[in-house]
Design a protein around this motif. Structure first.
Motif, PDB file in Angstrom:
ATOM      1  N   GLN A  86       5.089  -0.335 -30.780  1.00  0.00           N
ATOM      2  CA  GLN A  86       4.836  -1.548 -29.993  1.00  0.00           C
ATOM      3  C   GLN A  86       5.120  -2.803 -30.823  1.00  0.00           C
ATOM      4  O   GLN A  86       5.615  -3.803 -30.298  1.00  0.00           O
ATOM      5  CB  GLN A  86       3.395  -1.541 -29.481  1.00  0.00           C
ATOM      6  N   TYR A 135       8.859  -3.455 -30.679  1.00  0.00           N
ATOM      7  CA  TYR A 135       9.273  -4.032 -29.390  1.00  0.00           C
ATOM      8  C   TYR A 135       8.821  -5.494 -29.294  1.00  0.00           C
ATOM      9  O   TYR A 135       9.563  -6.368 -28.871  1.00  0.00           O
ATOM     10  CB  TYR A 135       8.676  -3.269 -28.198  1.00  0.00           C
ATOM     11  N   PHE A 136       7.572  -5.725 -29.676  1.00  0.00           N
ATOM     12  CA  PHE A 136       7.013  -7.074 -29.545  1.00  0.00           C
ATOM     13  C   PHE A 136       7.754  -8.062 -30.438  1.00  0.00           C
ATOM     14  O   PHE A 136       7.991  -9.212 -30.061  1.00  0.00           O
ATOM     15  CB  PHE A 136       5.514  -7.047 -29.880  1.00  0.00           C
ATOM     16  N   GLU A 167      12.195  -9.427 -25.548  1.00  0.00           N
ATOM     17  CA  GLU A 167      11.509 -10.264 -24.562  1.00  0.00           C
ATOM     18  C   GLU A 167      11.198  -9.371 -23.368  1.00  0.00           C
ATOM     19  O   GLU A 167      11.945  -8.423 -23.106  1.00  0.00           O
ATOM     20  CB  GLU A 167      12.440 -11.392 -24.086  1.00  0.00           C
ATOM     21  N   PRO A 168      10.151  -9.700 -22.611  1.00  0.00           N
ATOM     22  CA  PRO A 168       9.903  -8.916 -21.389  1.00  0.00           C
ATOM     23  C   PRO A 168      11.168  -8.855 -20.542  1.00  0.00           C
ATOM     24  O   PRO A 168      11.880  -9.846 -20.417  1.00  0.00           O
ATOM     25  CB  PRO A 168       8.789  -9.695 -20.683  1.00  0.00           C
ATOM     26  N   GLY A 169      11.454  -7.661 -19.990  1.00  0.00           N
ATOM     27  CA  GLY A 169      12.669  -7.489 -19.188  1.00  0.00           C
ATOM     28  C   GLY A 169      13.859  -7.003 -19.994  1.00  0.00           C
ATOM     29  O   GLY A 169      14.856  -6.574 -19.420  1.00  0.00           O
ATOM     30  N   ASP A 170      13.766  -7.053 -21.325  1.00  0.00           N
ATOM     31  CA  ASP A 170      14.858  -6.521 -22.155  1.00  0.00           C
ATOM     32  C   ASP A 170      14.949  -5.008 -21.971  1.00  0.00           C
ATOM     33  O   ASP A 170      14.037  -4.364 -21.449  1.00  0.00           O
ATOM     34  CB  ASP A 170      14.613  -6.861 -23.634  1.00  0.00           C
ATOM     35  N   GLN A 185       6.487  -0.685 -18.397  1.00  0.00           N
ATOM     36  CA  GLN A 185       6.313  -1.667 -17.333  1.00  0.00           C
ATOM     37  C   GLN A 185       6.854  -3.042 -17.726  1.00  0.00           C
ATOM     38  O   GLN A 185       7.287  -3.818 -16.889  1.00  0.00           O
ATOM     39  CB  GLN A 185       4.832  -1.759 -16.950  1.00  0.00           C
ATOM     40  N   LEU A 186       6.810  -3.323 -19.030  1.00  0.00           N
ATOM     41  CA  LEU A 186       7.198  -4.641 -19.510  1.00  0.00           C
ATOM     42  C   LEU A 186       8.705  -4.755 -19.721  1.00  0.00           C
ATOM     43  O   LEU A 186       9.283  -5.828 -19.616  1.00  0.00           O
ATOM     44  CB  LEU A 186       6.486  -4.903 -20.841  1.00  0.00           C
ATOM     45  N   TYR A 187       9.334  -3.626 -20.043  1.00  0.00           N
ATOM     46  CA  TYR A 187      10.758  -3.651 -20.353  1.00  0.00           C
ATOM     47  C   TYR A 187      11.503  -2.769 -19.356  1.00  0.00           C
ATOM     48  O   TYR A 187      10.902  -1.947 -18.667  1.00  0.00           O
ATOM     49  CB  TYR A 187      10.991  -3.135 -21.779  1.00  0.00           C
TER      50      TYR A 187
END
Ligand SMILES: *Cc1c(COP(=O)(O)O)cnc(C)c1O
Length: 415
Positions: A101, A104-105, A109-112, A136-138
């Motif tokens: 995580q 990723y963080f 960015e969200p949606g990447d 859910q975020l990506y």
């Protein structure tokens, strides 16, 4: 292993702790992600460092009184650096999942877009499964292993990357028995301008010992668990080049976590020191030799192995042809009754469900720690066969349980 102080305060928990030690001593732990840490690691984890707040990093903390916390964390970092050869190491992630995580963080960015291996094919929840927030975020798509051979389909992965244009490709798996060719995944990532996260959670110890090729120096990010094939207590680790060091550190703390679990970091330091000893290389080699011996015996006994064998610490058995009436869940349950603890597991081309999959996964890291050799593992292969051939025969389960007890007595644990 006595828990006298716990017993004074809380006999119910003391009973459970002692029950757990006895369970580990008296049955075979073959869950491929598990191991037995040394008493030294247990003592370090069960230390007064659990009391200490040390938000920040060595030499730069938000609290006073961190001189010993600094010493311990710096030792863990230095030893990990020596073990893996990474430019930058962060030893604070509470788990392998949190290590992923953090990457990723730090980088997305969200949606990447994330391209990772299908869970049924050996991927991990933290690689973008819809049940994990990462899914859910990506935007996540998944690659697969070759349905025929069970090996990674590197060409398919490269083609998928060209179509999907991911921001990051995740490699490293939970149930993949073969050597991973990091360079080929790196090439696929480079050709579409994606980053590459190599998650060595399962094989951290094999990589540290040089028994599996290392992705350090190839992949942009390497994450791992510290409690699987390396015996450093429960936790995670992130490694990267210096250029990403500040972003990764900020993503671990304060990005994803608060105060580091300093007692666990002490366990990591001790476990990494043990892993730097020459004996650890023998251990890692024996773990792989044992998995090969186990796999060969299971195959001789009529089982079908995904990829027909193993290069690492685990075998993945597909029961569908040899035992069409026995699911992985049925096998897991009968084996546990007989004293052999492993897990039902999905297999490539899964036709059942993750709750009652078609395969079983068996690992040798814990057996090897307690002294099992190839001969013992062939015996274990025969015991597994007897149980899975007759999962409802109480007499067979009882006989096998007795033979398990004999094997355990010959290879004692936590004396
Ligand atoms: C076990 C595992 C992890 C991390 O698991 P934690 O339980 O969070 O430490 C991450 N990735 C893979 C591929 C794993 O098998």
């Amino acid at each position: 292993m006595e828990h006298e102080h716990v017993r004074d305060v809380d006999p119910a928990v003391a009973d459970a702790l002692e029950g757990e030690v006895d369970r580990q001593r008296e049955t075979l732990q073959m869950i491929a992600s598990e191991n037995h840490v040394s008493q030294a690691v247990i003592d370090a984890q069960g230390s007064a460092l659990t009391n200490k707040y040390a938000e920040g990093y060595p030499g730069s903390r938000y609290y006073g009184g961190c001189e010993y916390a600094d010493e311990v964390e710096q030792l863990a970092i230095d030893r990990a650096t020596e073990l893996f050869g990474a430019e930058h190491v962060n030893v604070q992630p509470h788990s392998g999942t949190q290590a992923n995580q953090a990457v990723y963080f730090a980088m997305l960015e969200p949606g990447d877009k994330i391209l990772s291996l299908d869970l049924n094919h050996g991927g991990h929840l933290s690689h973008g499964h819809p049940a994990n927030f990462v899914g859910q975020l990506y935007e996540v798509e998944q690659y697969e292993v070759d349905a025929e051979t069970g090996y990674l389909d590197y060409e398919g992965l490269a083609e998928h990357a060209e179509e999907f244009e991911p921001d990051i490709i995740v490699s490293g798996y939970s149930a993949y028995p073969r050597e991973i060719e990091w360079e080929r995944i790196q090439e696929a990532a480079d050709s579409v301008g994606a980053l590459h996260l190599a998650d060595i959670a399962h094989i951290t110890g094999l990589v540290a010992a040089g028994v599996h090729p290392s992705p350090v120096g190839t992949a942009d990010f390497v994450t791992g668990s510290t409690h699987k094939t390396i015996r450093s207590g429960r936790g995670g680790i992130v490694m990267c080049d210096e250029e990403y060091a500040d972003d990764i550190d900020a993503a671990v703390f304060p990005g994803g976590q608060g105060g580091p679990l300093m007692h666990n970091i002490a366990g990591k330091a001790v476990g990494f020191k043990e892993a730097l000893e020459p004996e650890f290389e023998d251990y890692a080699e024996q773990t792989v030799a044992n998995a090969k011996a186990l796999g060969e015996r299971l195959a001789e006994n009529g089982f079908s192995l995904v990829s027909e064998g193993t290069d690492n610490h685990l075998v993945l058995v597909d029961l569908r042809e040899s035992h069409p009436d026995t699911s992985g869940g049925d096998a897991e349950e009968a084996l546990e009754e007989a004293g052999i603890v492993l897990n039902g597991n999905t297999v490539p081309g899964e036709t059942r469900s993750p709750f009652d999959p078609s395969g079983i996964r068996a690992g040798t890291p814990a057996l090897t720690t307690r002294g099992f050799d190839e001969e013992d593992c062939r015996k274990v292969g025969d015991l597994i066969t007897r149980v899975v051939d007759a999962p409802e025969d109480e007499a067979v389960l009882e006989e096998v349980r007795e033979e398990v007890a004999t094997l355990c007595d010959a290879n004692p644990l936590y004396e």
